[in-house]
Design a protein around this motif. Structure first.
Motif, PDB file in Angstrom:
ATOM      1  N   LEU A   1      20.300  64.150  77.812  1.00  0.00           N
ATOM      2  CA  LEU A   1      20.815  65.221  76.957  1.00  0.00           C
ATOM      3  C   LEU A   1      20.473  66.613  77.491  1.00  0.00           C
ATOM      4  N   SER A   2      19.831  66.668  78.700  1.00  0.00           N
ATOM      5  CA  SER A   2      19.408  67.949  79.304  1.00  0.00           C
ATOM      6  C   SER A   2      18.438  68.685  78.390  1.00  0.00           C
ATOM      7  N   ALA A   3      17.534  67.927  77.757  1.00  0.00           N
ATOM      8  CA  ALA A   3      16.582  68.523  76.828  1.00  0.00           C
ATOM      9  C   ALA A   3      15.162  68.525  77.389  1.00  0.00           C
ATOM     10  N   CYS A   4      14.967  68.130  78.663  1.00  0.00           N
ATOM     11  CA  CYS A   4      13.633  68.114  79.266  1.00  0.00           C
ATOM     12  C   CYS A   4      13.307  69.491  79.854  1.00  0.00           C
ATOM     13  N   SER A   5      12.013  69.738  79.995  1.00  0.00           N
ATOM     14  CA  SER A   5      11.590  70.946  80.694  1.00  0.00           C
ATOM     15  C   SER A   5      11.835  70.777  82.191  1.00  0.00           C
ATOM     16  N   ALA A   6      11.634  71.882  82.941  1.00  0.00           N
ATOM     17  CA  ALA A   6      11.871  71.818  84.386  1.00  0.00           C
ATOM     18  C   ALA A   6      10.930  70.818  85.058  1.00  0.00           C
ATOM     19  N   GLU A   7       9.642  70.809  84.638  1.00  0.00           N
ATOM     20  CA  GLU A   7       8.680  69.884  85.239  1.00  0.00           C
ATOM     21  C   GLU A   7       9.032  68.442  84.901  1.00  0.00           C
ATOM     22  N   GLU A   8       9.429  68.191  83.626  1.00  0.00           N
ATOM     23  CA  GLU A   8       9.790  66.824  83.231  1.00  0.00           C
ATOM     24  C   GLU A   8      11.048  66.368  83.958  1.00  0.00           C
ATOM     25  N   THR A   9      12.019  67.276  84.100  1.00  0.00           N
ATOM     26  CA  THR A   9      13.253  66.913  84.807  1.00  0.00           C
ATOM     27  C   THR A   9      12.959  66.528  86.244  1.00  0.00           C
ATOM     28  N   ALA A  10      12.104  67.330  86.922  1.00  0.00           N
ATOM     29  CA  ALA A  10      11.770  67.021  88.321  1.00  0.00           C
ATOM     30  C   ALA A  10      11.055  65.680  88.426  1.00  0.00           C
ATOM     31  N   ALA A  11      10.138  65.416  87.490  1.00  0.00           N
ATOM     32  CA  ALA A  11       9.400  64.155  87.531  1.00  0.00           C
ATOM     33  C   ALA A  11      10.320  62.967  87.289  1.00  0.00           C
ATOM     34  N   VAL A  12      11.235  63.105  86.311  1.00  0.00           N
ATOM     35  CA  VAL A  12      12.146  62.000  86.009  1.00  0.00           C
ATOM     36  C   VAL A  12      13.065  61.729  87.194  1.00  0.00           C
ATOM     37  N   GLU A  13      13.635  62.781  87.779  1.00  0.00           N
ATOM     38  CA  GLU A  13      14.585  62.584  88.873  1.00  0.00           C
ATOM     39  C   GLU A  13      13.892  62.032  90.113  1.00  0.00           C
ATOM     40  N   GLU A  14      12.634  62.397  90.338  1.00  0.00           N
ATOM     41  CA  GLU A  14      11.896  61.801  91.461  1.00  0.00           C
ATOM     42  C   GLU A  14      11.624  60.325  91.196  1.00  0.00           C
ATOM     43  N   HIS A  15      11.359  60.009  89.910  1.00  0.00           N
ATOM     44  CA  HIS A  15      11.097  58.610  89.549  1.00  0.00           C
ATOM     45  C   HIS A  15      12.358  57.759  89.704  1.00  0.00           C
ATOM     46  N   LEU A  16      13.534  58.350  89.419  1.00  0.00           N
ATOM     47  CA  LEU A  16      14.779  57.578  89.481  1.00  0.00           C
ATOM     48  C   LEU A  16      15.111  57.154  90.909  1.00  0.00           C
ATOM     49  N   THR A  17      14.587  57.852  91.905  1.00  0.00           N
ATOM     50  CA  THR A  17      14.860  57.463  93.294  1.00  0.00           C
ATOM     51  C   THR A  17      14.088  56.223  93.708  1.00  0.00           C
ATOM     52  N   ASP A  18      13.042  55.867  92.938  1.00  0.00           N
ATOM     53  CA  ASP A  18      12.196  54.733  93.308  1.00  0.00           C
ATOM     54  C   ASP A  18      12.324  53.558  92.341  1.00  0.00           C
ATOM     55  N   CYS A  19      12.846  53.813  91.107  1.00  0.00           N
ATOM     56  CA  CYS A  19      12.873  52.762  90.073  1.00  0.00           C
ATOM     57  C   CYS A  19      14.328  52.413  89.770  1.00  0.00           C
TER      58      CYS A  19
ATOM     59  N   ASP B   1      26.520  58.294  80.617  1.00  0.00           N
ATOM     60  CA  ASP B   1      27.879  57.926  80.206  1.00  0.00           C
ATOM     61  C   ASP B   1      28.036  58.007  78.692  1.00  0.00           C
ATOM     62  N   ALA B   2      26.990  57.585  77.969  1.00  0.00           N
ATOM     63  CA  ALA B   2      27.062  57.644  76.500  1.00  0.00           C
ATOM     64  C   ALA B   2      27.093  59.082  76.008  1.00  0.00           C
ATOM     65  N   VAL B   3      26.333  59.955  76.658  1.00  0.00           N
ATOM     66  CA  VAL B   3      26.322  61.369  76.263  1.00  0.00           C
ATOM     67  C   VAL B   3      27.703  61.982  76.440  1.00  0.00           C
ATOM     68  N   GLY B   4      28.446  61.531  77.444  1.00  0.00           N
ATOM     69  CA  GLY B   4      29.786  62.052  77.659  1.00  0.00           C
ATOM     70  C   GLY B   4      30.746  61.744  76.521  1.00  0.00           C
ATOM     71  N   LEU B   5      30.421  60.722  75.705  1.00  0.00           N
ATOM     72  CA  LEU B   5      31.274  60.370  74.569  1.00  0.00           C
ATOM     73  C   LEU B   5      30.946  61.162  73.315  1.00  0.00           C
TER      74      LEU B   5
END
Length: 458
Positions: free
Chosen positions: A105-123, A135-139
């Motif tokens: 929902l683009s509701a994370c802070s900058a630090e949380e966003t960076a941490a999540v996106e770094e985690h998504l590259t490994d998990c 995809d659900a948010v787009g609806l």
């Protein structure tokens, strides 16, 4: 030196016995940088008038002694590097997984966003979940109304039938009733229990005066259920009043009062919404299977009868009018019928006007015909022009209900907006207040306006 030298673009006098003019130190590029400013070295003036010193002085030892030299800057002090900080450890997997919804929902802070996106590259599992959430948010459309469009069912059916015609189509004259009952059903489905007890003001016209009756939303649906039962019994379907149906000639007002006094007439959606909806489905299904064979079947309305095709238009018009009463009571927007359907309803009212004029004359409420009409003669005609959505032109016979109006015998002209004409025919506005464009015989115009209002009933 015998001539002036150039120092940073300025002339310096270097003659004997003269004091050299030394310019101020030039600003270094790093003066405004991260390094601290270094003050210039002080300048020492030579003693006496001599420029050169005694033996062993730099004036004799250095051939360039008479050349002014730029003061040497003090050596820069070493700046200690900033101490290195240890990297912040990444949040654990369960924390990052819990942030996926906010990240989508683009509701994370900058630090949380960076941490999540770094985690998504490994998990891989979190990456799949993040993709599904995005995809659900787009609806989601939070700015749009969550209420369904009352015309949605009609549009979906129209689109489906356009692609593949129904094996058993709904007759054209029953389509307005099908559409209006679907719209009202959609409105009722969106209402809460308390709204079913909201007060509704029913209005119609009797004789020379308007009449009002207050009931509830449930009471309005009971009225529609009871009067639609006249069409149901004409088609051989069960009477919604059952054994409580009043004997004798069927009368819409008496049937409504009977239902309101019955135990089933108590307010509530279960007592009226479900039975009314099931009955409307049965009516549409019955005429669809019967086809054109039942179009001229007579439906009794107390003092008069209507062919089934006109009875369905009458029920569609009353369904729309009372749905507007309900929507007004619960403060809900409601749309007018489609143009083709509204035109059919207006056409029915215009065709009933000569009979309504004759009924008012028999009751002593209108003047007798001004011209005797022989068999087949047209008599006087009023030109009724209904403007706007669903409008058209009709020529109303004024002197005989059996005659047909013609443009050649027009004695008056009335122009009304389609919405205003329908409100007049529903008894919601008095004839004197109808903002009509009028031209011609005043008595003929008044009689037609009052006859239009007399078409209304409970």
């Amino acid at each position: 030196m015998n001539g002036p030298d150039q120092w940073d673009g300025r002339e310096l006098s270097g003659g004997p016995g003269e004091r050299p003019r030394i310019p101020a130190p030039r600003a270094a590029p790093e003066d405004r940088g991260p390094l601290p400013d270094v003050p210039p070295a002080p300048v020492t003036e030579p003693a006496g008038d001599a420029v050169a010193g005694d033996g062993g002085s730099p004036a004799h030892d250095d051939p360039r002694a008479d050349t002014p030299r730029e003061p040497e800057a003090e050596p820069l002090t070493d700046i200690a590097p900033a101490p290195l900080t240890a990297p912040t450890p990444a949040p654990p997997h369960r924390v990052l997984k819990s942030l996926l919804g906010a990240w989508a929902l683009s509701a994370c802070s900058a630090e949380e966003t960076a941490a999540v996106e770094e985690h998504l590259t490994d998990c891989a599992s979190c990456a799949d979940e993040a993709l599904r959430l995005r995809d659900a948010v787009g609806l989601l459309h939070p700015a749009d109304s969550l209420d369904l469009d009352p015309l949605l069912r009609s549009r979906v059916l129209e689109g489906c039938l356009g692609r593949r015609p129904a094996r058993i189509p709904v007759p054209e004259w029953a389509a307005p009733y099908d559409a209006e009952t679907a719209k009202l059903d959609a409105l009722l489905r969106d209402m809460g229990e308390a709204e079913w007890r909201a007060p509704v003001r029913l209005r119609w016209f009797e004789g020379e005066r308007p009449v009002e009756r207050e009931t509830t939303v449930a009471g309005v649906m009971g009225h529609l259920l009871a009067v639609d039962g006249l069409v149901a019994t004409a088609l051989g379907l069960p009477d919604p009043l059952g054994t409580a149906a009043p004997p004798g000639a069927p009368n819409p007002l008496i049937r409504t009062e009977t239902f309101w006094r019955s135990p089933d007439g108590e307010p509530g959606p279960t007592a009226t919404h479900g039975p009314w909806r099931d009955q409307s489905y049965s009516l549409i299904r019955q005429v669809s299977f019967a086809g054109g064979k039942v179009a001229e079947l007579a439906v009794p309305y107390g003092d008069f009868r209507l062919p089934l095709r006109d009875a369905f238009l009458d029920r569609a018009f009353e369904c729309w009018v009372h749905a507007g009463d309900i929507a007004e009571a619960v403060d809900y927007p409601y749309e007018a019928p489609a143009a083709a359907h509204l035109h059919r309803m207006v056409d029915l009212a215009a065709r009933l006007l000569p009979s309504a004029l004759a009924d008012r004359r028999r009751a002593g409420l209108a003047a007798p015909p001004q011209r005797l009409v022989e068999a087949g003669a047209p008599g006087r005609t009023l030109h009724l022009e209904v403007e706007g959505n669903g409008g058209g032109h009709w020529y109303i016979a004024l002197d005989s209900p059996a005659a047909l109006g013609t443009p050649d015998h027009t004695v008056a002209h009335i122009a009304l907006d389609s919405a205003e004409f329908c409100q007049l025919a529903a008894g919601h506005i008095p004839p004197e207040e109808a903002a009509a464009g009028q031209h011609g015989e005043r008595d003929a115009i008044r009689e037609v306006l009052f006859a239009t209002a007399s078409l209304s009933r409970l």
